[in-house]
Design a protein around this motif. Structure first.
Motif, PDB file in Angstrom:
ATOM      1  N   ARG A  52      47.346  88.666  16.511  1.00  0.00           N
ATOM      2  CA  ARG A  52      46.432  88.973  15.370  1.00  0.00           C
ATOM      3  C   ARG A  52      45.549  89.420  15.936  1.00  0.00           C
ATOM      4  NH1 ARG A  52      49.267  87.965  10.601  1.00  0.00           N
ATOM      5  NH2 ARG A  52      46.852  89.734   9.626  1.00  0.00           N
ATOM      6  N   TYR A  53      44.811  88.968  16.923  1.00  0.00           N
ATOM      7  CA  TYR A  53      43.101  89.271  17.296  1.00  0.00           C
ATOM      8  C   TYR A  53      43.583  90.894  17.893  1.00  0.00           C
ATOM      9  CZ  TYR A  53      41.140  84.917  15.577  1.00  0.00           C
ATOM     10  OH  TYR A  53      41.348  83.836  15.376  1.00  0.00           O
ATOM     11  N   LYS A  54      42.681  91.395  17.278  1.00  0.00           N
ATOM     12  CA  LYS A  54      41.696  93.111  18.177  1.00  0.00           C
ATOM     13  C   LYS A  54      40.830  92.564  19.173  1.00  0.00           C
ATOM     14  CE  LYS A  54      43.363  95.883  15.205  1.00  0.00           C
ATOM     15  NZ  LYS A  54      44.282  97.482  16.102  1.00  0.00           N
ATOM     16  N   LEU A  55      41.141  92.825  20.337  1.00  0.00           N
ATOM     17  CA  LEU A  55      40.161  92.056  21.402  1.00  0.00           C
ATOM     18  C   LEU A  55      39.340  93.285  22.000  1.00  0.00           C
ATOM     19  CD1 LEU A  55      43.315  90.454  23.493  1.00  0.00           C
ATOM     20  CD2 LEU A  55      41.141  89.399  22.431  1.00  0.00           C
ATOM     21  N   ALA A  56      38.126  93.172  22.125  1.00  0.00           N
ATOM     22  CA  ALA A  56      36.795  94.313  22.948  1.00  0.00           C
ATOM     23  C   ALA A  56      36.597  92.931  24.399  1.00  0.00           C
ATOM     24  CB  ALA A  56      35.786  94.363  22.306  1.00  0.00           C
ATOM     25  N   VAL A  57      36.760  94.148  25.174  1.00  0.00           N
ATOM     26  CA  VAL A  57      36.442  93.228  26.850  1.00  0.00           C
ATOM     27  C   VAL A  57      35.211  93.680  27.237  1.00  0.00           C
ATOM     28  CG1 VAL A  57      37.145  92.088  28.772  1.00  0.00           C
ATOM     29  CG2 VAL A  57      38.946  92.430  27.229  1.00  0.00           C
ATOM     30  N   ASN A  58      34.259  93.274  27.792  1.00  0.00           N
ATOM     31  CA  ASN A  58      33.371  94.151  28.392  1.00  0.00           C
ATOM     32  C   ASN A  58      33.017  93.433  30.171  1.00  0.00           C
ATOM     33  OD1 ASN A  58      31.330  95.365  28.640  1.00  0.00           O
ATOM     34  ND2 ASN A  58      28.959  94.158  28.179  1.00  0.00           N
ATOM     35  N   VAL A  59      33.085  94.523  31.025  1.00  0.00           N
ATOM     36  CA  VAL A  59      32.422  93.349  32.473  1.00  0.00           C
ATOM     37  C   VAL A  59      31.293  94.120  32.917  1.00  0.00           C
ATOM     38  CG1 VAL A  59      33.178  93.108  34.328  1.00  0.00           C
ATOM     39  CG2 VAL A  59      34.633  92.568  31.753  1.00  0.00           C
ATOM     40  N   VAL A  60      30.053  93.778  33.442  1.00  0.00           N
ATOM     41  CA  VAL A  60      29.068  93.858  33.831  1.00  0.00           C
ATOM     42  C   VAL A  60      28.820  92.981  34.990  1.00  0.00           C
ATOM     43  CG1 VAL A  60      26.453  93.530  33.894  1.00  0.00           C
ATOM     44  CG2 VAL A  60      28.216  94.041  32.386  1.00  0.00           C
ATOM     45  N   ILE A  61      28.755  94.774  36.507  1.00  0.00           N
ATOM     46  CA  ILE A  61      28.815  94.272  37.568  1.00  0.00           C
ATOM     47  C   ILE A  61      27.343  94.749  38.081  1.00  0.00           C
ATOM     48  CG2 ILE A  61      29.442  93.926  39.822  1.00  0.00           C
ATOM     49  CD1 ILE A  61      32.992  93.739  38.638  1.00  0.00           C
ATOM     50  N   GLY A  62      26.655  93.716  39.294  1.00  0.00           N
ATOM     51  CA  GLY A  62      25.455  94.376  39.703  1.00  0.00           C
ATOM     52  C   GLY A  62      25.334  93.787  41.611  1.00  0.00           C
ATOM     53  N   GLU A  63      24.262  94.197  41.298  1.00  0.00           N
ATOM     54  CA  GLU A  63      23.693  93.588  42.757  1.00  0.00           C
ATOM     55  C   GLU A  63      22.856  92.286  42.850  1.00  0.00           C
ATOM     56  OE1 GLU A  63      22.195  94.775  46.969  1.00  0.00           O
ATOM     57  OE2 GLU A  63      22.677  96.285  45.204  1.00  0.00           O
ATOM     58  N   GLN A  64      22.801  91.060  43.276  1.00  0.00           N
ATOM     59  CA  GLN A  64      22.556  89.619  43.197  1.00  0.00           C
ATOM     60  C   GLN A  64      20.853  89.925  44.343  1.00  0.00           C
ATOM     61  OE1 GLN A  64      21.142  87.646  41.690  1.00  0.00           O
ATOM     62  NE2 GLN A  64      23.058  85.844  41.616  1.00  0.00           N
ATOM     63  N   ARG A  65      19.895  90.499  43.978  1.00  0.00           N
ATOM     64  CA  ARG A  65      18.783  90.562  44.408  1.00  0.00           C
ATOM     65  C   ARG A  65      17.568  89.417  43.903  1.00  0.00           C
ATOM     66  NH1 ARG A  65      16.889  96.266  45.842  1.00  0.00           N
ATOM     67  NH2 ARG A  65      19.131  97.069  47.229  1.00  0.00           N
ATOM     68  N   GLY A  66      18.815  88.404  43.408  1.00  0.00           N
ATOM     69  CA  GLY A  66      17.317  87.642  42.788  1.00  0.00           C
ATOM     70  C   GLY A  66      16.258  87.661  41.361  1.00  0.00           C
ATOM     71  N   GLN A  67      16.896  89.120  40.573  1.00  0.00           N
ATOM     72  CA  GLN A  67      16.150  89.469  39.579  1.00  0.00           C
ATOM     73  C   GLN A  67      17.204  88.720  38.785  1.00  0.00           C
ATOM     74  OE1 GLN A  67      18.768  91.038  40.964  1.00  0.00           O
ATOM     75  NE2 GLN A  67      19.972  92.289  40.281  1.00  0.00           N
ATOM     76  N   GLY A  68      16.048  89.492  37.612  1.00  0.00           N
ATOM     77  CA  GLY A  68      16.944  88.224  36.015  1.00  0.00           C
ATOM     78  C   GLY A  68      17.640  89.959  35.289  1.00  0.00           C
TER      79      GLY A  68
END
Length: 134
Positions: free
Chosen positions: A80-96
């Motif tokens: 009975r749950y509606k699902l929303a999925v979010n995925v973020v991929i980024g380059e790792q260069r020590g940034q925040g």
């Protein structure tokens, strides 16, 4: 021409026609963030283990991970749950990075789970939101 009325008792109705009026999920059917987090971790690790960041491939990886997480969470039995999925991929260069979201929901029934995957060349933040469908 004669018309005849046939009375149907409630026990003869198909179950799909019956109203359930369920406004809260049973405890066993609630969105469980710990279980969903484990499912997200398993999917993300399976898709990204041993890979280096590639800006050409990152959009396809995001889409594949999103679909896989959605299917994995659906298989957990939270019907009975509606699902929303979010995925973020980024380059790792020590940034925040800061990722925020706003949701208007029922805190008794709705919830979310997330997992952060990092290796030397990339990071991946996957979040699954579960909103109870009344």
């Amino acid at each position: 021409m004669a018309e005849t009325e046939v009375a149907i008792t409630p026990s003869e109705l198909p179950s799909a026609a019956e109203n359930s009026y369920i406004i809260r999920p049973n405890f066993k059917d609630k969105f469980k963030p710990a279980i969903v987090k484990d499912a997200i971790q398993e999917v993300v690790t399976e898709h990204l283990k041993g890979k280096d960041y590639d800006p050409e491939q990152a959009p396809a990886w995001c889409k594949a991970i999103t679909e896989a997480v959605k299917e994995k969470v659906k298989s957990l039995g939270m019907d009975r749950y509606k699902l929303a999925v979010n995925v973020v991929i980024g380059e790792q260069r020590g940034q925040g990075i800061k990722v925020g979201c706003r949701c208007f929901w029922d805190s008794d029934t709705d919830n979310y789970a997330q997992h952060l995957y990092m290796n030397e060349s990339m990071f991946c933040l996957a979040t699954a939101f579960g909103v109870f469908f009344y």
